[in-house]
Design a protein around this motif. Structure first.
Motif, PDB file in Angstrom:
ATOM      1  N   LEU A 106       0.904  33.266  91.695  1.00 48.00           N
ATOM      2  CA  LEU A 106       0.467  33.251  90.301  1.00 48.00           C
ATOM      3  C   LEU A 106       1.345  34.157  89.447  1.00 48.00           C
ATOM      4  O   LEU A 106       1.717  33.809  88.315  1.00 48.00           O
ATOM      5  N   ALA A 107       1.694  35.322  89.980  1.00 51.63           N
ATOM      6  CA  ALA A 107       2.541  36.256  89.236  1.00 51.63           C
ATOM      7  C   ALA A 107       3.921  35.650  88.987  1.00 51.63           C
ATOM      8  O   ALA A 107       4.481  35.788  87.885  1.00 51.63           O
ATOM      9  N   ALA A 108       4.478  34.977  89.986  1.00 47.22           N
ATOM     10  CA  ALA A 108       5.795  34.366  89.839  1.00 47.22           C
ATOM     11  C   ALA A 108       5.777  33.255  88.781  1.00 47.22           C
ATOM     12  O   ALA A 108       6.685  33.145  87.955  1.00 47.22           O
ATOM     13  N   ILE A 109       4.706  32.449  88.811  1.00 44.81           N
ATOM     14  CA  ILE A 109       4.610  31.324  87.871  1.00 44.81           C
ATOM     15  C   ILE A 109       4.392  31.812  86.441  1.00 44.81           C
ATOM     16  O   ILE A 109       5.150  31.461  85.523  1.00 44.81           O
ATOM     17  N   PHE A 110       3.347  32.632  86.256  1.00 46.11           N
ATOM     18  CA  PHE A 110       3.022  33.060  84.894  1.00 46.11           C
ATOM     19  C   PHE A 110       4.048  34.052  84.343  1.00 46.11           C
ATOM     20  O   PHE A 110       4.312  34.074  83.134  1.00 46.11           O
ATOM     21  N   GLY A 111       4.629  34.867  85.210  1.00 43.29           N
ATOM     22  CA  GLY A 111       5.715  35.737  84.765  1.00 43.29           C
ATOM     23  C   GLY A 111       6.908  34.931  84.309  1.00 43.29           C
ATOM     24  O   GLY A 111       7.532  35.236  83.279  1.00 43.29           O
ATOM     25  N   GLY A 112       7.232  33.867  85.045  1.00 40.96           N
ATOM     26  CA  GLY A 112       8.343  32.996  84.659  1.00 40.96           C
ATOM     27  C   GLY A 112       8.079  32.258  83.364  1.00 40.96           C
ATOM     28  O   GLY A 112       8.970  32.118  82.512  1.00 40.96           O
ATOM     29  N   VAL A 113       6.830  31.793  83.187  1.00 44.36           N
ATOM     30  CA  VAL A 113       6.476  31.073  81.952  1.00 44.36           C
ATOM     31  C   VAL A 113       6.575  31.987  80.736  1.00 44.36           C
ATOM     32  O   VAL A 113       7.169  31.631  79.710  1.00 44.36           O
ATOM     33  N   LEU A 114       6.000  33.188  80.832  1.00 47.75           N
ATOM     34  CA  LEU A 114       6.005  34.106  79.691  1.00 47.75           C
ATOM     35  C   LEU A 114       7.415  34.589  79.346  1.00 47.75           C
ATOM     36  O   LEU A 114       7.812  34.589  78.172  1.00 47.75           O
ATOM     37  N   THR A 115       8.186  34.985  80.355  1.00 49.68           N
ATOM     38  CA  THR A 115       9.539  35.460  80.070  1.00 49.68           C
ATOM     39  C   THR A 115      10.423  34.309  79.599  1.00 49.68           C
ATOM     40  O   THR A 115      11.264  34.484  78.711  1.00 49.68           O
ATOM     41  N   GLY A 116      10.226  33.127  80.154  1.00 50.94           N
ATOM     42  CA  GLY A 116      11.002  31.974  79.697  1.00 50.94           C
ATOM     43  C   GLY A 116      10.675  31.601  78.270  1.00 50.94           C
ATOM     44  O   GLY A 116      11.563  31.293  77.460  1.00 50.94           O
ATOM     45  N   LEU A 117       9.368  31.640  77.933  1.00 51.40           N
ATOM     46  CA  LEU A 117       8.957  31.344  76.561  1.00 51.40           C
ATOM     47  C   LEU A 117       9.536  32.377  75.594  1.00 51.40           C
ATOM     48  O   LEU A 117      10.045  32.032  74.517  1.00 51.40           O
ATOM     49  N   GLY A 118       9.464  33.647  75.992  1.00 42.81           N
ATOM     50  CA  GLY A 118       9.991  34.703  75.133  1.00 42.81           C
ATOM     51  C   GLY A 118      11.494  34.609  74.936  1.00 42.81           C
ATOM     52  O   GLY A 118      11.997  34.634  73.804  1.00 42.81           O
ATOM     53  N   LEU A 119      12.237  34.484  76.029  1.00 46.68           N
ATOM     54  CA  LEU A 119      13.694  34.395  75.931  1.00 46.68           C
ATOM     55  C   LEU A 119      14.122  33.117  75.219  1.00 46.68           C
ATOM     56  O   LEU A 119      15.111  33.112  74.479  1.00 46.68           O
ATOM     57  N   GLY A 120      13.373  32.038  75.433  1.00 47.62           N
ATOM     58  CA  GLY A 120      13.684  30.790  74.747  1.00 47.62           C
ATOM     59  C   GLY A 120      13.593  30.952  73.237  1.00 47.62           C
ATOM     60  O   GLY A 120      14.442  30.461  72.483  1.00 47.62           O
ATOM     61  N   LEU A 121      12.547  31.652  72.770  1.00 47.40           N
ATOM     62  CA  LEU A 121      12.408  31.916  71.332  1.00 47.40           C
ATOM     63  C   LEU A 121      13.536  32.808  70.817  1.00 47.40           C
ATOM     64  O   LEU A 121      14.093  32.572  69.739  1.00 47.40           O
ATOM     65  N   VAL A 122      13.876  33.828  71.597  1.00 50.96           N
ATOM     66  CA  VAL A 122      14.960  34.730  71.198  1.00 50.96           C
ATOM     67  C   VAL A 122      16.266  33.945  71.039  1.00 50.96           C
ATOM     68  O   VAL A 122      16.975  34.068  70.034  1.00 50.96           O
ATOM     69  N   PHE A 123      16.580  33.122  72.034  1.00 44.65           N
ATOM     70  CA  PHE A 123      17.830  32.351  71.987  1.00 44.65           C
ATOM     71  C   PHE A 123      17.800  31.295  70.894  1.00 44.65           C
ATOM     72  O   PHE A 123      18.804  31.051  70.216  1.00 44.65           O
ATOM     73  N   ARG A 124      16.637  30.662  70.719  1.00 45.58           N
ATOM     74  CA  ARG A 124      16.540  29.592  69.727  1.00 45.58           C
ATOM     75  C   ARG A 124      16.773  30.110  68.309  1.00 45.58           C
ATOM     76  O   ARG A 124      17.329  29.401  67.464  1.00 45.58           O
ATOM     77  N   PHE A 125      16.350  31.356  68.065  1.00 43.44           N
ATOM     78  CA  PHE A 125      16.519  31.921  66.730  1.00 43.44           C
ATOM     79  C   PHE A 125      17.689  32.908  66.681  1.00 43.44           C
ATOM     80  O   PHE A 125      17.665  33.892  65.967  1.00 43.44           O
ATOM     81  N   ARG A 126      18.692  32.599  67.507  1.00 43.83           N
ATOM     82  CA  ARG A 126      20.020  33.216  67.445  1.00 43.83           C
ATOM     83  C   ARG A 126      20.037  34.692  67.817  1.00 43.83           C
ATOM     84  O   ARG A 126      20.876  35.452  67.350  1.00 43.83           O
ATOM     85  N   GLY A 127      19.074  35.088  68.633  1.00 47.47           N
ATOM     86  CA  GLY A 127      19.082  36.460  69.117  1.00 47.47           C
ATOM     87  C   GLY A 127      19.520  36.500  70.564  1.00 47.47           C
ATOM     88  O   GLY A 127      19.833  35.485  71.180  1.00 47.47           O
ATOM     89  N   THR A 128      19.557  37.678  71.126  1.00 48.81           N
ATOM     90  CA  THR A 128      19.849  37.849  72.539  1.00 48.81           C
ATOM     91  C   THR A 128      19.291  39.191  72.977  1.00 48.81           C
ATOM     92  O   THR A 128      19.072  40.076  72.145  1.00 48.81           O
ATOM     93  N   THR A 129      19.016  39.349  74.245  1.00 47.01           N
ATOM     94  CA  THR A 129      18.486  40.602  74.760  1.00 47.01           C
ATOM     95  C   THR A 129      19.521  41.322  75.615  1.00 47.01           C
ATOM     96  O   THR A 129      19.182  42.166  76.431  1.00 47.01           O
TER      97      THR A 129
END
Length: 282
Positions: A106-129
């Motif tokens: 569960l941690a692997a799945i939900f951790g991947g979903v949340l970080t993927g959603l977050g990074l996807g938004l960052v990249f989509r709006f021309r940011g980077t971490t």
């Protein structure tokens, strides 16, 4: 233009917040080092007790220096806000957030979903971490290797190191699940769900089919020049894009006009222009 910058800034901030939640709620408490700078920070957190956010920032500093040198000031400064805010937010939220589950799957799945959603938004709006995407871009200037391949190599190395240092092949396997889920969600956020279909139609009656598409579906169609290599004859290839709800009707139109037509049906993730998305809203 100023309003657009504010919107981009807002969504990058939301993306950073979601990424920090994914790390603090699921990945860090369960020792899932799913690649990248955050994965290295998680490993060091358990080995020497260093704060995850501060370690991420420390690891990014040399990457910024080299990145500015190799890629220019614009690239380095564009990464600065995302990196600083993510590092700060990870350490700020850590003491206040619970650990929802100690189930590694569960941690692997939900951790991947949340970080993927977050990074996807960052990249989509021309940011980077910063992190491995910055490292891969820098390495590419030296090696010329594809960035995607470099990212996979760096992430795989971190995951393998975590498995060895934590002495757990199971943690390594769960980290790989997170890596793949994160990458999939990032692509999903940037490209969107497939909501349209592209038809490529090869038929001697392409003019009849095109006329029916325009008359019954109200869609445009384009005739592309093609040549059959087996027969050596010139052919017209009809291209049209329709919504999912129109797929069955278009198949009927093609079959009624020419049962022997050759049809290729492909997913389309984004369509800009008349009848679909407005360019001004992008």
């Amino acid at each position: 233009m100023f309003f657009k910058k504010i919107v981009e800034f807002f969504w990058v901030t939301v993306g950073v917040a979601l990424t920090s939640l994914g790390l603090n709620l699921f990945l860090v408490p369960n020792k899932i080092a799913a690649g990248g700078v955050s994965g290295i920070a998680i490993i060091l957190h358990y080995l020497i007790g260093s704060p995850v956010g501060l370690t991420m920032l420390a690891l990014n500093v040399p990457l910024f220096v080299v990145g500015i040198y190799r890629l220019g000031l614009t690239f380095g400064f564009r990464s600065l806000y995302g990196t600083l805010s993510l590092s700060a937010l990870v350490d700020f939220l850590a003491p206040y957030l619970p650990t929802p589950t100690d189930n590694l799957l569960l941690a692997a799945i939900f951790g991947g979903v949340l970080t993927g959603l977050g990074l996807g938004l960052v990249f989509r709006f021309r940011g980077t971490t910063g992190g491995t995407d910055l490292a891969a871009a820098v390495l590419r200037t030296y090696t010329g290797v594809n960035i995607g391949q470099l990212l996979f190599l760096v992430d795989a190395t971190v995951v393998l190191a975590a498995g060895l240092l934590f002495r757990s092949w199971e943690l390594m396997l769960y980290a790989l699940i997170t890596v793949f889920i994160t990458a999939w969600v990032i692509d999903l956020v940037q490209e969107g769900f497939s909501y349209a279909k592209a038809f490529f139609v090869i038929s001697d009656r392409f003019e009849v089919i095109a006329g029916e598409i325009m008359r019954e579906l109200g869609r445009g169609a384009t005739a592309l020049k093609g040549r059959g290599l087996y027969t050596g004859s010139d052919r017209e290839v009809l291209l049209t894009v329709v919504n999912r709800s129109e797929v069955s009707r278009l198949k009927e139109i093609i079959y009624d006009a020419d049962p022997g037509a050759f049809v290729i049906l492909a997913d389309v993730r984004d369509v800009l222009g008349e009848g679909f998305k407005d360019w001004k809203k992008q």
